[in-house]
Design an enzyme around this catalytic site. Structure first.
Site, short mmCIF file in Angstrom:
data_model
loop_
_atom_site.label_atom_id
_atom_site.label_comp_id
_atom_site.label_asym_id
_atom_site.label_seq_id
_atom_site.Cartn_x
_atom_site.Cartn_y
_atom_site.Cartn_z
N SER A 19 0.87 -1.26 -0.20
CA SER A 19 -0.31 0.10 0.36
C SER A 19 0.65 1.50 0.21
CB SER A 19 -0.74 0.01 1.54
OG SER A 19 -1.82 1.01 1.04
N ASP A 78 -8.28 -2.67 -6.46
CA ASP A 78 -7.87 -2.46 -6.04
C ASP A 78 -8.30 -2.60 -5.56
OD1 ASP A 78 -5.22 -2.17 -4.80
OD2 ASP A 78 -6.71 -0.99 -4.50
N HIS A 109 -6.49 -5.50 -1.83
CA HIS A 109 -5.41 -4.80 -1.35
C HIS A 109 -5.00 -5.25 -0.13
CE1 HIS A 109 -3.92 -0.84 -1.17
NE2 HIS A 109 -3.97 -0.59 -0.06
#
Length: 391
Positions: free
Chosen positions: A171, A268, A335
């Protein structure tokens, strides 16, 4: 009787010891404080370090934690007294799994390497460096110094003799892995085999459902608040206007010198919720269900989601085809994958072409296979699984 009690207690004690042995203690970089390399609250930088052994003793895998960003004084203050802004609030021990696992059957290519997880406490993907500290807020915006202090600490502990090295992240940490990839390589010996992997860090510069520039405006605010522009890759800022656009991987990756593997979903979950359909662009809350579960999207909404995927793939296509660019682009609504054992390498892990993420990246890193694959459109991949956001 006593022997029976001892026998029944032993397995429990053994399990506790085993779990304790697998827990990696935190390391505070106290030497960074004198250099102003501190978290938002002024506490020292931190990381967790599991030493390599055997054939991997001179190989290093540095993984950067995720956790979004803060764009202004208010949002940075909201992080200041949490683990995202203070090493004093962080857990003192952490288990390693997935790409950081120290078990051969869970992480066959990298289990015996020196494995490090850098804790994220600055809110700028380690790009900020503002000298002034307001007495009223006590906020330190020093992410770039935190990055360098941690890397210097690792270099002093043997990484300066690395034979192989990887910079990875999830991330906001996946974005960090891209932004700092070339710098990471430059700080290591010229002979070191260095490659980077960004997990769910390829944030797209795209308009939201209302036609607004939510994510571009957000990253511009992050850059302005943290003084980030001067610490973004010069290879990108020299050719990009405005320079803060170099917060976006699609512009940085075009100029990178170091090999990069992009692990991302074209759907995502963080990006669909915060880039495509943020609450600020959805005044009627028509997207509240769709952006949490693609099965609940209407036909027009799903078409908008597919259009977002097409923009994402176009941004990847602009990077060009090269063995130095590896890709594992899923069609899963998810994610981050590399840090979880269930998605990195397990009996039911997500796959592309019967290949797990662990095998794809390992093959690419060791030049066994130039892995570069993009999944078919949602909902075609039966190996996808529901996992919580790990940002």
């Amino acid at each position: 009787m006593a022997g029976s009690r001892l026998f029944s207690i032993f397995p429990v004690c053994f399990l506790v010891l085993l779990l304790k042995a697998q827990s990696i203690p935190i390391t505070l970089v106290q030497s960074g404080v004198a250099k102003g390399a501190v978290c938002l609250d002024g506490s020292p930088p931190a990381y967790h370090f599991d030493k390599g052994f055997g054939a991997g003793i001179n190989n290093w895998l540095v993984h950067i934690e995720g956790g979004a960003w803060c764009k202004d004084t208010a949002t940075c203050l909201s992080r200041k007294n949490t683990e995202r802004g203070s090493s004093s609030k962080m857990k003192k021990d952490m288990g390693f799994s997935g790409i950081l696992s120290g078990k051969k059957n869970s992480n066959p290519d990298f289990y015996d390497w020196n494995r490090i997880k850098i804790r994220y406490c600055d809110g700028s993907s380690f790009t900020g460096d503002v000298e002034a500290v307001s007495p009223s807020t006590g906020l330190y915006l020093r992410g770039a110094r935190v990055w360098r202090a941690i890397i210097d600490d690792l270099l002093a502990k043997g990484m300066n003799k690395a034979q192989m090295a990887i910079l990875s992240g999830c991330s906001a940490g996946g974005l960090s892995a891209i932004l700092h990839c070339d710098n990471f390589k430059d700080l290591l010996p010229a002979t070191t085999k260095v490659k980077c992997i960004s997990d769910a860090g390829f944030f797209l510069n795209a308009k939201d459902i209302s036609g607004g520039q939510t994510i571009q405006n957000f990253f511009s605010q992050v850059a302005a608040t943290h003084g980030s522009t001067k610490n973004l890759p010069a290879s990108c800022t020299a050719r990009t206007t405005p320079a803060e656009l170099c917060f976006f991987p699609q512009y940085v990756a075009q100029t990178m010198r170091t090999p990069l593997f992009i692990l991302n979903s074209a759907y995502d979950s963080w990006q669909l919720k915060n880039i495509l359909a943020p609450s600020s662009a959805d005044s009627g809350n028509k997207w509240s269900n769709c952006k949490l579960d693609l099965k609940k999207c209407s036909a027009p909404q799903l078409q908008t989601v597919q259009d977002f995927r097409n923009q994402f793939l176009n941004a990847l296509s602009a990077l060009g085809k090269s063995p130095s660019k590896g890709m594992f682009i899923l069609s899963c609504y998810a994610h981050c994958h590399a840090g979880r054992q269930i998605t990195w390498l397990a009996s039911d892990s997500p796959m592309l072409g019967n290949t797990t993420i662990a095998k794809a990246f390992g093959d690419w890193y060791y030049d066994r296979d130039a892995f570069d694959r993009i999944d078919c459109p949602y909902p075609c991949n039966p190996t996808c699984k529901a996992v919580p956001d790990d940002s």
